[in-house]
Design a protein around this motif. Structure first.
Motif, short mmCIF file in Angstrom:
data_model
loop_
_atom_site.label_atom_id
_atom_site.label_comp_id
_atom_site.label_asym_id
_atom_site.label_seq_id
_atom_site.Cartn_x
_atom_site.Cartn_y
_atom_site.Cartn_z
N TYR A 239 7.11 2.82 -12.43
CA TYR A 239 6.07 3.28 -11.51
C TYR A 239 5.14 2.12 -11.19
CZ TYR A 239 2.90 3.82 -15.53
OH TYR A 239 2.12 3.61 -16.64
N SER B 195 5.12 7.75 -7.20
CA SER B 195 4.91 8.13 -8.60
C SER B 195 6.04 7.59 -9.47
CB SER B 195 4.80 9.64 -8.75
OG SER B 195 5.97 10.26 -8.26
N ARG C 4 2.67 1.49 -3.65
CA ARG C 4 1.84 1.87 -4.79
C ARG C 4 1.49 3.35 -4.81
NH1 ARG C 4 -4.20 -0.68 -4.38
NH2 ARG C 4 -5.02 0.86 -2.94
N LYS C 5 1.81 4.09 -3.74
CA LYS C 5 1.63 5.54 -3.72
C LYS C 5 2.76 6.27 -4.44
CE LYS C 5 -1.05 6.31 0.44
NZ LYS C 5 -1.06 7.05 1.70
N LEU D 22 0.83 -1.21 0.00
CA LEU D 22 0.00 0.00 0.00
C LEU D 22 0.86 1.26 0.00
CD1 LEU D 22 -2.85 -1.10 2.43
CD2 LEU D 22 -3.05 -0.69 -0.04
N ALA D 23 1.99 1.22 0.70
CA ALA D 23 2.91 2.36 0.71
C ALA D 23 3.63 2.48 -0.64
CB ALA D 23 3.92 2.21 1.84
#
Length: 128
Positions: free
Chosen positions: A97, A77, A74-75, A71-72
Motif C-alpha cells: 500500500y 488502499s 497514493r489513494k 496523487l492518484a
C-alpha cells in the motif's frame, strides 16, 4: 511486462510506471512474543515474517504529470508493485500500500511548475 525497467522505476498494478529520482529499501526484522530466555537461561528466537518497504524519492524537477499520477496512486488502499528488490537482486512483484509525504506544489504565472522534494513509500501488506 518487459524486463527493461530501470532500478528506479516501479510498475503499479501492471499499468502505471513511476520514474523516481532515487530509491531506498527497508527490510525490518521483528521478533515475536515467543523470543527471549527460559527459566533455564536457554534463548529462543521467534522471527516474524518480514514486511518490506521501498521508498521512492522525487526532486523539485518532478513534472506536473508525474505528480498527478502520484496523487492518484497514493489513494489506493492496496496495489501490486513491481520493483527492483535489493535482496533478490532482481525485479519482484509484491502486494503493498502507498503512503507519501505531503506534496507541496506551485504553478507560477510564467508557466513554471515547482514541487518541493518528497518521498512516496510502498509498504508490504502480506509478508512472505
Amino acid at each position: 511486462m518487459p524486463t527493461t525497467y530501470s532500478k528506479y522505476q516501479v510498475v503499479i498494478n501492471e499499468t502505471t510506471v513511476l520514474d523516481a529520482d532515487g530509491m531506498g529499501w527497508d527490510y525490518p526484522q521483528t521478533d515475536g512474543e515467543g523470543s527471549g530466555a527460559t527459566d533455564e537461561n536457554v534463548m529462543y528466537r521467534e522471527v516474524l515474517p518480514e514486511r518490506d518497504k521501498i521508498t521512492l524519492s522525487f526532486s523539485s524537477g518532478t513534472s506536473e504529470a508525474t505528480v498527478r499520477t502520484i496523487l492518484a496512486v497514493r489513494k489506493l488502499s492496496s496495489c501490486t508493485v513491481n520493483f527492483y528488490d535489493l535482496r533478490a537482486g532482481a525485479r519482484v512483484t509484491k502486494t503493498m500500500y502507498p503512503v507519501s509525504d505531503e506534496i507541496k506544489a506551485k504553478s507560477l504565472v510564467n508557466g513554471e511548475f515547482i514541487v518541493e522534494p518528497f518521498e512516496l513509500r510502498f509498504i508490504q501488506t502480506i509478508p512472505n
